[in-house]
Design an enzyme around this catalytic site. Structure first.
Site, PDB file in Angstrom:
ATOM      1  N   LYS A   1      17.908  60.679  91.185  1.00 37.34           N
ATOM      2  CA  LYS A   1      18.266  62.076  91.415  1.00 37.34           C
ATOM      3  C   LYS A   1      17.552  62.646  92.649  1.00 37.34           C
ATOM      4  CE  LYS A   1      19.868  66.091  89.836  1.00 37.34           C
ATOM      5  NZ  LYS A   1      21.173  66.408  89.278  1.00 37.34           N
TER       6      LYS A   1
ATOM      7  N   LYS B   1       3.111  59.496  91.747  1.00 35.37           N
ATOM      8  CA  LYS B   1       3.429  60.908  92.004  1.00 35.37           C
ATOM      9  C   LYS B   1       2.240  61.711  92.509  1.00 35.37           C
ATOM     10  CE  LYS B   1       7.620  61.372  89.448  1.00 35.37           C
ATOM     11  NZ  LYS B   1       8.243  61.734  88.195  1.00 35.37           N
TER      12      LYS B   1
ATOM     13  N   LYS C   1      16.195  52.052  93.056  1.00 34.65           N
ATOM     14  CA  LYS C   1      17.030  52.545  91.948  1.00 34.65           C
ATOM     15  C   LYS C   1      17.871  53.732  92.383  1.00 34.65           C
ATOM     16  CE  LYS C   1      14.397  53.936  88.474  1.00 34.65           C
ATOM     17  NZ  LYS C   1      13.964  54.261  87.103  1.00 34.65           N
TER      18      LYS C   1
END
Ligand code: TRP
Length: 357
Positions: free
Chosen positions: A226, A143, A223
């Site tokens: 969201k 991140k 995966k």
């Protein structure tokens, strides 16, 4: 735990007084252990969250004598959040957890920031954590690279996670594989604290959530997430039957029409089999045998049916709960009160050991 049952607020005040002036024994987990887990308030969960984690959370609340689930809003602000959006995502997540079957009579369900002990224990644990120990954790690497720089909060995120777990002397922590290294840090910090100040925290064990990994419908090598920018990649638990049908119809498959389960060579079709099996509550082999004679196009209708059947009651319950904001806030207030009852004596003990009092 009956203290918080009737009216959470005055009893909390009373408890605050009680905790300050009367020495409480540490609240050890009952024999059989204590489960703790957290989920970020991303709003309504997607099918991957539901099948990969939340279903398991529901099962665990019937298996362990003490179970605590937290909506981890302190963690979520390690990425920029719009305040109004964050507030509604917290309530949506609370509604979703209840609709998925979390029972506030069996599990303590609360919002992390309402129990300030988390932040305080996190500070103490942070002082026992070396900088290099955090630098190599995957989430920071990923991140902070995306943004080119990351905040101090993002860097120390795993320390706060360790505090979440240790604050309740938790023994078992259901997590996905991506969280294993964070759990190892929690184990290390329990050991370091115990070594320096005397035994206080059990070393928590990871309960790896099922092998069911739901992948993106558009790119089955990653995966379901969201943050996926393609709307068609993710099914959320509040999607309408038409949305679900469309997303499944558009799901990436391959040029073989027969349905088989082979995640390596046929990730797209295998993802549909995983989703079908998990939502219908059957094994993968059974799902494949139900698909015999169907091409992938016809199979998609079967998958749609299973998903719609499974998600419809959840969607309806979320919609109902969304109108009852006072109820949601009441559930969270009572959860926070019960969480604080467990956390306060542990933090108090930690503070004493460190030498604050
Ligand atoms: N980091 C976890 C995740 O992103 C969420 C989390 C926060 C958590 N605190 C926790 C999970 C404590 C387990 C235990 O999924």
């Amino acid at each position: 735990n009956t203290t918080c049952v009737f009216s959470p607020v005055p009893i909390c005040w009373f408890f605050g007084f009680y905790a300050k002036h009367i020495s409480l024994p540490s609240q050890d987990p009952p024999g059989g252990g204590r489960v703790f887990s957290g989920i970020q308030p991303t709003g309504v969960p997607h099918l991957g969250n539901y099948l990969g984690a939340l279903e398991n959370w529901v099962t665990l609340q019937n298996q362990y004598p003490s179970v605590i689930y937290s909506i981890v809003d302190l963690h979520s602000i390690t990425q920029p959040q719009d305040p109004a959006q964050l507030r509604s995502s917290i309530l949506d997540m609370a509604a979703s957890l209840l609709a998925c079957g979390i029972d506030p009579e069996k599990a303590i369900l609360f919002q992390q920031s309402q129990v300030s002990e988390h932040a305080e224990l996190s500070w103490i644990l942070g002082c026992l954590t070396s900088m290099p120990r955090l630098r190599h954790l995957p989430q920071w690497k990923m991140k902070s690279k995306l943004k080119n720089e990351g905040s101090v909060g993002l860097y120390t995120y795993p320390v706060l996670q360790a505090a979440d777990i240790l604050l309740y002397k938790s023994t078992h922590v259901p997590v996905g594989e991506d969280q294993v290294q964070h759990l190892e840090l929690a184990q290390d910090l329990a050991r370091i604290f115990n070594g320096r100040y005397g035994h206080l925290f059990p070393e928590p064990t990871a309960l790896l959530s099922s092998t069911r990994k739901v992948k993106s419908l558009r790119d089955p090598s990653s995966k379901m997430s969201k943050s996926d920018t393609q709307a068609m990649a993710t099914i959320t638990v509040t999607d309408s039957p038409d949305d679900i049908a469309l997303k499944v119809r558009r799901a990436v498959t391959d040029f073989t029409s027969e349905v088989t389960f082979d995640p390596e060579t046929r990730p797209g079709v295998s993802n549909l089999v995983t989703i079908h099996a998990a939502t219908a509550g059957i094994g993968v082999e059974e799902a494949v045998s139900q698909a015999r004679g169907l091409d992938t196009g016809a199979y998609k209708l079967l998958v749609t049916e299973a998903v719609v059947h499974r998600l419809t009651p959840i969607r309806e319950e979320i919609e109902r709960l969304r109108w009852d904001r006072a109820h949601l806030e009441g559930v969270l207030a009572r959860g926070a009160c019960r969480a604080r009852e467990l956390a306060a004596p542990v933090l108090r003990e930690a503070r004493q050991r460190v030498g604050f009092c």
